[in-house]
Design a protein around this motif. Structure first.
Motif, PDB file in Angstrom:
ATOM      1  N   ASP A 131       0.783  -1.164  -0.042  1.00 14.60           N
ATOM      2  CA  ASP A 131       0.022  -0.024   0.070  1.00 14.60           C
ATOM      3  C   ASP A 131       0.719   1.388  -0.073  1.00 14.60           C
ATOM      4  N   VAL A 132       2.152   1.102  -0.452  1.00 18.32           N
ATOM      5  CA  VAL A 132       3.122   2.226  -0.576  1.00 18.32           C
ATOM      6  C   VAL A 132       3.149   2.658  -1.944  1.00 18.32           C
ATOM      7  N   GLN A 133       3.329   4.043  -1.873  1.00 18.27           N
ATOM      8  CA  GLN A 133       3.611   4.432  -3.533  1.00 18.27           C
ATOM      9  C   GLN A 133       4.888   5.509  -3.048  1.00 18.27           C
ATOM     10  N   LEU A 134       5.539   5.918  -4.010  1.00 17.56           N
ATOM     11  CA  LEU A 134       6.735   6.758  -4.083  1.00 17.56           C
ATOM     12  C   LEU A 134       6.758   7.461  -5.350  1.00 17.56           C
ATOM     13  N   ASP A 135       6.814   8.931  -5.337  1.00 12.20           N
ATOM     14  CA  ASP A 135       6.613   9.591  -6.626  1.00 12.20           C
ATOM     15  C   ASP A 135       8.000  10.286  -6.576  1.00 12.20           C
ATOM     16  N   PRO A 136       9.040   9.986  -7.540  1.00 10.94           N
ATOM     17  CA  PRO A 136      10.244  10.461  -7.545  1.00 10.94           C
ATOM     18  C   PRO A 136      10.193  11.951  -7.866  1.00 10.94           C
ATOM     19  N   VAL A 137       9.120  12.183  -8.820  1.00 10.33           N
ATOM     20  CA  VAL A 137       9.179  13.644  -9.371  1.00 10.33           C
ATOM     21  C   VAL A 137       8.755  14.655  -8.272  1.00 10.33           C
ATOM     22  N   SER A 138       7.806  14.503  -7.440  1.00  7.15           N
ATOM     23  CA  SER A 138       7.345  15.241  -6.273  1.00  7.15           C
ATOM     24  C   SER A 138       8.118  14.899  -4.917  1.00  7.15           C
ATOM     25  N   ARG A 139       8.897  13.808  -4.910  1.00 12.35           N
ATOM     26  CA  ARG A 139       9.580  13.276  -3.770  1.00 12.35           C
ATOM     27  C   ARG A 139       8.810  13.216  -2.679  1.00 12.35           C
ATOM     28  N   THR A 140       7.402  12.495  -2.913  1.00 12.97           N
ATOM     29  CA  THR A 140       6.563  12.314  -1.980  1.00 12.97           C
ATOM     30  C   THR A 140       6.310  10.802  -1.901  1.00 12.97           C
ATOM     31  N   VAL A 141       6.215  10.303  -0.486  1.00 18.31           N
ATOM     32  CA  VAL A 141       5.537   9.086  -0.141  1.00 18.31           C
ATOM     33  C   VAL A 141       4.404   8.874   0.476  1.00 18.31           C
ATOM     34  N   SER A 142       3.590   7.878   0.172  1.00 20.87           N
ATOM     35  CA  SER A 142       2.273   7.751   0.782  1.00 20.87           C
ATOM     36  C   SER A 142       2.016   6.173   1.052  1.00 20.87           C
ATOM     37  N   ASN A 144      -1.456   3.914   1.832  1.00 26.07           N
ATOM     38  CA  ASN A 144      -2.883   3.820   1.876  1.00 26.07           C
ATOM     39  C   ASN A 144      -3.336   5.184   1.594  1.00 26.07           C
ATOM     40  N   THR A 145      -2.690   6.131   0.577  1.00 26.49           N
ATOM     41  CA  THR A 145      -3.037   7.377  -0.096  1.00 26.49           C
ATOM     42  C   THR A 145      -2.764   8.301   1.218  1.00 26.49           C
ATOM     43  N   GLN A 146      -2.308   8.246   2.197  1.00 22.34           N
ATOM     44  CA  GLN A 146      -2.203   9.204   3.270  1.00 22.34           C
ATOM     45  C   GLN A 146      -0.634   9.405   3.392  1.00 22.34           C
ATOM     46  N   PRO A 147      -0.196  10.728   3.160  1.00 20.14           N
ATOM     47  CA  PRO A 147       1.259  11.028   3.291  1.00 20.14           C
ATOM     48  C   PRO A 147       2.054  10.572   4.483  1.00 20.14           C
ATOM     49  N   VAL A 148       3.256  10.209   4.023  1.00 15.32           N
ATOM     50  CA  VAL A 148       4.138   9.635   4.878  1.00 15.32           C
ATOM     51  C   VAL A 148       5.415  10.792   5.093  1.00 15.32           C
ATOM     52  N   HIS A 149       5.759  11.129   6.003  1.00 15.46           N
ATOM     53  CA  HIS A 149       6.961  11.912   6.229  1.00 15.46           C
ATOM     54  C   HIS A 149       8.417  11.083   6.380  1.00 15.46           C
ATOM     55  N   LEU A 150       9.146  11.146   5.503  1.00 10.47           N
ATOM     56  CA  LEU A 150      10.381  10.636   5.371  1.00 10.47           C
ATOM     57  C   LEU A 150      11.501  11.650   5.480  1.00 10.47           C
ATOM     58  N   THR A 151      12.550  11.440   6.397  1.00 11.13           N
ATOM     59  CA  THR A 151      13.867  12.124   6.391  1.00 11.13           C
ATOM     60  C   THR A 151      14.574  12.119   4.854  1.00 11.13           C
ATOM     61  N   LYS A 152      15.424  12.945   4.636  1.00  7.75           N
ATOM     62  CA  LYS A 152      15.853  12.919   3.160  1.00  7.75           C
ATOM     63  C   LYS A 152      16.735  11.610   3.209  1.00  7.75           C
ATOM     64  N   THR A 153      17.371  11.085   4.275  1.00  9.87           N
ATOM     65  CA  THR A 153      18.351   9.868   4.146  1.00  9.87           C
ATOM     66  C   THR A 153      17.421   8.721   4.098  1.00  9.87           C
ATOM     67  N   GLU A 154      16.124   8.511   4.642  1.00 11.53           N
ATOM     68  CA  GLU A 154      15.039   7.611   4.592  1.00 11.53           C
ATOM     69  C   GLU A 154      14.579   7.488   3.294  1.00 11.53           C
ATOM     70  N   TYR A 155      14.226   8.590   2.697  1.00  9.17           N
ATOM     71  CA  TYR A 155      13.782   8.966   1.296  1.00  9.17           C
ATOM     72  C   TYR A 155      14.760   8.256   0.437  1.00  9.17           C
ATOM     73  N   LYS A 200       7.489   2.948   9.741  1.00  5.42           N
ATOM     74  CA  LYS A 200       6.809   3.831   8.973  1.00  5.42           C
ATOM     75  C   LYS A 200       6.016   3.323   7.813  1.00  5.42           C
ATOM     76  N   LEU A 201       6.439   2.023   7.298  1.00  2.86           N
ATOM     77  CA  LEU A 201       5.886   1.386   6.015  1.00  2.86           C
ATOM     78  C   LEU A 201       5.408  -0.045   6.318  1.00  2.86           C
ATOM     79  N   GLU A 202       5.807  -0.569   7.175  1.00  6.40           N
ATOM     80  CA  GLU A 202       5.404  -2.035   7.313  1.00  6.40           C
ATOM     81  C   GLU A 202       4.268  -2.190   8.445  1.00  6.40           C
ATOM     82  N   ALA A 203       3.450  -3.089   7.922  1.00  7.12           N
ATOM     83  CA  ALA A 203       2.092  -3.356   8.883  1.00  7.12           C
ATOM     84  C   ALA A 203       2.584  -4.099  10.181  1.00  7.12           C
ATOM     85  N   ASN A 204       3.714  -4.597  10.146  1.00  7.27           N
ATOM     86  CA  ASN A 204       4.429  -5.540  11.237  1.00  7.27           C
ATOM     87  C   ASN A 204       5.928  -5.354  11.078  1.00  7.27           C
ATOM     88  N   PRO A 205       6.423  -4.139  11.700  1.00  7.80           N
ATOM     89  CA  PRO A 205       7.926  -3.797  11.447  1.00  7.80           C
ATOM     90  C   PRO A 205       8.696  -5.012  12.084  1.00  7.80           C
TER      91      PRO A 205
END
Length: 230
Positions: A131-142, A144-155, A200-205
């Motif tokens: 359920d994770v999407q990453l858009d390299p143009v806008s540098r956004t990660v979501s 379940n369609t909800q924004p996820v904040h990542l640090t630059k290194t995490e991204y 931040k991204l796994e259902a069961n980390p």
């Protein structure tokens, strides 16, 4: 749709030449001589490519490039009269994608422009797993369609894994690509950030389905037939 290219060049004659050349090839052009003004423009006006002279009216081009790379992956071609190997290496280490020394031919420059724009086009796909999407143009990660904040290194780690889905990347490969070659042999850096990504991204980390550990080797983003086992 015509690509937009930002020209940052303090010499009026060279700026005029570059602008005319690019427009003759159907590109839209934004021209600046001051680094701060160009950075302010880029905050609100995305571009496809940047041509950067290292000698600016208000700052050094190397410093400008470092500031840009804190938040943008827009490809940069350096156009400079500085011929030394040190300047070239420093620019590439600071995040430049290409380096052209003056004087140069219009044909050579346009070939490099086309090559870098092709890379941009190939990188514009949206990456996804689960359920994770990453858009390299806008540098956004979501998720379940909800924004996820990542640090630059995490991204940067996530993007590297997604571009190499189902491929094992060693600790040193990740360290070299994300932190730089001076940071190899520091696997603890990767472990800490991978743990944060799983939170931040796994259902069961604790039992990740996608961000997998390859014991003693590194990590892999498992996309094909992802399960819940480690």
């Amino acid at each position: 749709m015509a690509e937009t290219i930002l020209v940052l060049e303090d010499d009026p004659a060279m700026q005029s030449f570059l602008t005319t050349l690019l427009k003759s090839q159907q590109h839209q052009v934004l021209s600046f001589s001051a680094g701060l003004e160009a950075l302010q423009c880029l905050v609100t006006q995305p571009v496809d490519l940047i041509l950067l002279d290292l000698g600016l009216t208000d700052m050094d081009g190397q410093d400008w490039l470092q500031q840009l790379r804190n938040w943008s992956e827009t490809p940069v071609i350096i156009i400079s009269a500085r011929h030394s190997e040190h300047d070239k290496v420093q620019a590439l280490d600071n995040g430049a994608n290409d380096y052209v020394t003056k004087p140069f031919s219009a044909a050579e420059l346009m070939a490099r422009v086309r090559a870098n724009l092709r890379k941009v086009s190939s990188n514009q796909q949206v990456f996804s797993f689960g359920d994770v999407q990453l858009d390299p143009v806008s540098r956004t990660v979501s998720r379940n369609t909800q924004p996820v904040h990542l640090t630059k290194t995490e991204y940067d780690i996530l993007l590297l894994l997604m571009r190499n889905a189902d491929k094992v990347l060693t600790h040193n490969q990740i360290l070299s690509q994300v932190w730089g070659k001076t940071y190899i042999d520091r696997p603890e850096y990767v472990r800490v950030h991978m743990a944060q990504l799983r939170q931040k991204l796994e259902a069961n980390p604790a039992a990740p389905s996608y961000l997998k550990t390859e014991p003693g080797v590194g990590y892999r983003l498992k996309v094909a037939n992802a399960g819940s086992s480690l």
